[in-house]
Design a protein around this motif. Structure first.
Motif, PDB file in Angstrom:
ATOM      1  N   MET A   1       0.828  -1.204   0.000  1.00  0.00           N
ATOM      2  CA  MET A   1       0.000   0.000   0.000  1.00  0.00           C
ATOM      3  C   MET A   1       0.867   1.260   0.000  1.00  0.00           C
ATOM      4  N   LEU A   2       2.000   1.208   0.715  1.00  0.00           N
ATOM      5  CA  LEU A   2       2.897   2.359   0.755  1.00  0.00           C
ATOM      6  C   LEU A   2       3.410   2.683  -0.644  1.00  0.00           C
ATOM      7  N   ILE A   3       3.851   1.638  -1.370  1.00  0.00           N
ATOM      8  CA  ILE A   3       4.362   1.828  -2.728  1.00  0.00           C
ATOM      9  C   ILE A   3       3.256   2.337  -3.654  1.00  0.00           C
ATOM     10  N   PHE A   4       2.071   1.733  -3.543  1.00  0.00           N
ATOM     11  CA  PHE A   4       0.940   2.147  -4.385  1.00  0.00           C
ATOM     12  C   PHE A   4       0.582   3.607  -4.136  1.00  0.00           C
ATOM     13  N   ASN A   5       0.475   4.000  -2.850  1.00  0.00           N
ATOM     14  CA  ASN A   5       0.120   5.379  -2.510  1.00  0.00           C
ATOM     15  C   ASN A   5       1.172   6.367  -2.999  1.00  0.00           C
ATOM     16  N   ALA A   6       2.443   5.970  -2.871  1.00  0.00           N
ATOM     17  CA  ALA A   6       3.525   6.849  -3.315  1.00  0.00           C
ATOM     18  C   ALA A   6       3.468   7.064  -4.826  1.00  0.00           C
ATOM     19  N   ILE A   7       3.275   5.996  -5.581  1.00  0.00           N
ATOM     20  CA  ILE A   7       3.193   6.107  -7.046  1.00  0.00           C
ATOM     21  C   ILE A   7       1.995   6.955  -7.454  1.00  0.00           C
ATOM     22  N   LEU A   8       0.865   6.723  -6.789  1.00  0.00           N
ATOM     23  CA  LEU A   8      -0.352   7.476  -7.103  1.00  0.00           C
ATOM     24  C   LEU A   8      -0.145   8.969  -6.872  1.00  0.00           C
ATOM     25  N   LEU A   9       0.502   9.305  -5.749  1.00  0.00           N
ATOM     26  CA  LEU A   9       0.733  10.718  -5.428  1.00  0.00           C
ATOM     27  C   LEU A   9       1.664  11.355  -6.451  1.00  0.00           C
ATOM     28  N   MET A  42       7.855  15.616  -1.830  1.00  0.00           N
ATOM     29  CA  MET A  42       8.931  14.739  -1.383  1.00  0.00           C
ATOM     30  C   MET A  42       8.923  14.582   0.136  1.00  0.00           C
ATOM     31  N   ALA A  43       8.632  15.683   0.840  1.00  0.00           N
ATOM     32  CA  ALA A  43       8.561  15.621   2.310  1.00  0.00           C
ATOM     33  C   ALA A  43       7.422  14.697   2.754  1.00  0.00           C
ATOM     34  N   LEU A  44       6.321  14.756   2.042  1.00  0.00           N
ATOM     35  CA  LEU A  44       5.172  13.912   2.382  1.00  0.00           C
ATOM     36  C   LEU A  44       5.488  12.435   2.133  1.00  0.00           C
ATOM     37  N   LEU A  45       6.122  12.146   1.006  1.00  0.00           N
ATOM     38  CA  LEU A  45       6.508  10.766   0.713  1.00  0.00           C
ATOM     39  C   LEU A  45       7.519  10.244   1.723  1.00  0.00           C
ATOM     40  N   LEU A  46       8.465  11.099   2.111  1.00  0.00           N
ATOM     41  CA  LEU A  46       9.454  10.712   3.116  1.00  0.00           C
ATOM     42  C   LEU A  46       8.771  10.441   4.455  1.00  0.00           C
ATOM     43  N   GLY A  47       7.790  11.295   4.779  1.00  0.00           N
ATOM     44  CA  GLY A  47       7.039  11.094   6.017  1.00  0.00           C
ATOM     45  C   GLY A  47       6.294   9.776   6.027  1.00  0.00           C
ATOM     46  N   TYR A  49       7.132   7.064   4.414  1.00  0.00           N
ATOM     47  CA  TYR A  49       8.124   5.991   4.557  1.00  0.00           C
ATOM     48  C   TYR A  49       8.586   5.867   6.007  1.00  0.00           C
ATOM     49  N   ILE A  50       8.893   6.998   6.628  1.00  0.00           N
ATOM     50  CA  ILE A  50       9.383   6.976   8.011  1.00  0.00           C
ATOM     51  C   ILE A  50       8.313   6.441   8.956  1.00  0.00           C
ATOM     52  N   SER A  51       7.058   6.859   8.744  1.00  0.00           N
ATOM     53  CA  SER A  51       5.978   6.416   9.640  1.00  0.00           C
ATOM     54  C   SER A  51       5.721   4.923   9.515  1.00  0.00           C
ATOM     55  N   ALA A  52       6.021   4.363   8.330  1.00  0.00           N
ATOM     56  CA  ALA A  52       5.813   2.929   8.111  1.00  0.00           C
ATOM     57  C   ALA A  52       6.979   2.101   8.634  1.00  0.00           C
ATOM     58  N   GLN A  53       8.186   2.664   8.585  1.00  0.00           N
ATOM     59  CA  GLN A  53       9.376   1.882   8.907  1.00  0.00           C
ATOM     60  C   GLN A  53       9.876   2.069  10.343  1.00  0.00           C
ATOM     61  N   PHE A  54       9.485   3.173  10.974  1.00  0.00           N
ATOM     62  CA  PHE A  54      10.001   3.471  12.312  1.00  0.00           C
ATOM     63  C   PHE A  54       8.858   3.666  13.294  1.00  0.00           C
ATOM     64  N   PHE A  69      -3.785  12.331   3.502  1.00  0.00           N
ATOM     65  CA  PHE A  69      -5.189  12.103   3.149  1.00  0.00           C
ATOM     66  C   PHE A  69      -5.800  13.359   2.535  1.00  0.00           C
ATOM     67  N   MET A  70      -5.563  14.527   3.152  1.00  0.00           N
ATOM     68  CA  MET A  70      -6.136  15.758   2.633  1.00  0.00           C
ATOM     69  C   MET A  70      -5.499  16.147   1.304  1.00  0.00           C
ATOM     70  N   THR A  71      -4.173  15.930   1.181  1.00  0.00           N
ATOM     71  CA  THR A  71      -3.486  16.249  -0.071  1.00  0.00           C
ATOM     72  C   THR A  71      -4.002  15.378  -1.211  1.00  0.00           C
ATOM     73  N   ALA A  72      -4.088  14.069  -0.953  1.00  0.00           N
ATOM     74  CA  ALA A  72      -4.548  13.138  -1.988  1.00  0.00           C
ATOM     75  C   ALA A  72      -5.983  13.430  -2.399  1.00  0.00           C
ATOM     76  N   THR A  73      -6.848  13.727  -1.412  1.00  0.00           N
ATOM     77  CA  THR A  73      -8.253  14.019  -1.708  1.00  0.00           C
ATOM     78  C   THR A  73      -8.384  15.267  -2.573  1.00  0.00           C
ATOM     79  N   SER A  74      -7.689  16.329  -2.187  1.00  0.00           N
ATOM     80  CA  SER A  74      -7.770  17.588  -2.936  1.00  0.00           C
ATOM     81  C   SER A  74      -7.226  17.431  -4.344  1.00  0.00           C
ATOM     82  N   LYS A  75      -6.094  16.732  -4.475  1.00  0.00           N
ATOM     83  CA  LYS A  75      -5.494  16.556  -5.799  1.00  0.00           C
ATOM     84  C   LYS A  75      -6.355  15.660  -6.689  1.00  0.00           C
TER      85      LYS A  75
END
Length: 424
Positions: A1-9, A42-47, A49-54, A69-75
């Motif tokens: 899901m992390l990879i899918f969300n990152a690609i989608l964004l 890039m900051a959002l994608l990094l966030g 990744y960090i939230s998933a791995q740490f 969630f808000m960024t993806a919804t608006s975009k």
């Protein structure tokens, strides 16, 4: 899901960025706009990744998740507007390319349309520019309710009172009060004081019995460490009964395959129910007797249609309830009702699971949520002949750390002997 969300964004970002650069919006063509646009992404994608791995504190993970969630919804909303405009403009381009014109061959037409999709402004603004700017405005609208859903909605507990009319209810149980909560998802909480306030609100209703209909955690039993003492306060004269939900088995953390760690986690979760004083029903039943009259409380492990676990054994759970005048069933997933429960003599099934998608409208005479397009029964009371189902929209939240319109629910039922009066 992390990879899918990152690609989608990233796909969203490229499409919108170059669409904005192609407009006459001067700001979109500046260097600092590019830096802010791609820097934030890039900051959002990094966030993510960090939230998933740490093991970040939950408050920080929640901030990252809300931002995503808000960024993806608006975009997404903005992309829909841009796509509609691109389709419209593409149609115009094709029509101009092939439309018959005097003294003009195909090569001349192509040359005349060398600009991608030329449009002359009308009254100072072209249609495409108008749609782009309107899209920006429309895309920004979800930010406000979604932000308010985090600030207020996630812990704005609402008591819903519901009468249950049962013709075969023993007289001794007339007026009995049952409180139900569901879908705690303790791993999502970050405000212990608010969670405690909801439990105190429930206790203030003075129920005779309490039902919990599954999903105590998101993934692992340790999520309850900071909240076990709060939920242990739930007490009722006739008992607190609980069942497991699809999240309680650890499938989303350990995988669907069996493992020693997964078995230990489930064992720890079951022990948590026991430590809190909850009677966890694993395809079994309990009898409540008053004045030599009896009703049965039945509980099954999770059983849901589609991809959800089918662990429950309803036939086993009902064994020994033949003499009970009323059977009340706890089953996490409401899809179980139509799939199996309606073929039994269960009087009322209590469920959760849907969360009402944590978004929608819920009033006394009208309710709507995207959940209705997934679940036939998603919130409130449903009936088929003499059998009933109640779907609680949940005490906690999952994913998006808030609720918009569909508030966290504490349901208080009153059992009434007899038929529901017909209001003319």
């Amino acid at each position: 899901m992390l990879i899918f969300n990152a690609i989608l964004l990233v796909v969203f970002d490229f499409y919108i960025f170059f669409a904005l650069r192609a407009t006459k919006i001067k700001m979109a063509k500046t260097k600092w706009f590019s830096l802010v646009w791609w820097g934030y992404s890039m900051a959002l994608l990094l966030g993510l990744y960090i939230s998933a791995q740490f093991n970040l504190p939950l408050a920080y993970r929640s901030i990252i998740l809300v931002a995503f969630f808000m960024t993806a919804t608006s975009k997404f909303i903005f992309i829909v507007v841009l796509l509609l405009d691109d389709i419209r403009r593409g149609g115009i381009w094709i029509a101009k390319l092939f439309a018959p014109r005097k003294r003009e061959n195909l090569e001349e037409r192509v040359e005349a349309l060398s600009e991608p999709l030329p449009e002359k402004p009308i009254n100072g603004i072209s249609r495409s520019e108008f749609l782009t700017k309107s899209g920006i405005l429309v895309a920004s609208l979800p930010i406000f309710p979604l932000s308010w859903g985090v600030i207020s909605g996630g812990y704005d507990y609402k008591v819903i009172r519901q009468k249950l009319y049962l013709p075969n209810l023993p007289a001794s149980f007339h007026g009995m009060r049952i409180a139900q909560i569901s879908d705690v998802h303790s791993g999502s909480f970050y405000n212990k004081k608010a969670v405690l306030g909801g439990i105190e609100m429930l206790l203030g209703e003075k129920p005779d019995v309490v039902f919990f209909t599954g999903d105590l955690v998101n993934n692992v039993a340790s999520e309850m460490r900071d909240y076990q003492d709060i939920f242990a306060k739930l007490k009722a004269d006739l008992g607190v009964y609980s069942v497991l939900g699809n999240h309680d088995y650890g499938d989303y953390y350990f995988g669907r395959e069996d493992s020693a760690a997964k078995r230990k986690n489930l064992k720890n979760l079951k022990e948590t129910h026991q430590v809190m004083g909850w009677d966890l029903l694993l395809d079994e039943n309990r009898s409540i007797e008053l004045n030599k009259e009896k009703i049965s409380i039945v509980g099954v492990e999770n059983w849901g249609t589609g991809r959800f676990p089918k662990k429950g054994d309803l036939k086993k759970a009902l064994t020994g309830t033949e003499d009970a005048q009323v059977k009340l069933l706890l089953s996490h997933d409401p899809s179980h009702w139509r799939a199996q429960v309606l073929d039994t003599d269960v009087d009322v099934m209590f469920a959760g699971h849907t969360h009402g998608m944590q978004f929608g409208v819920r009033g006394e005479h009208f309710q709507w949520s995207p959940a209705k397009y997934i679940y036939k029964e998603w919130a409130g009371l449903y009936a088929h002949q003499n059998q009933k189902l109640y779907v609680n929209v949940g005490y906690g939240f999952l994913g998006y750390p808030g609720r918009v319109g569909i508030l966290p629910e504490i349901t208080v039922f009153e059992l009434i002997k007899g038929e529901k009066p017909i209001i003319s």
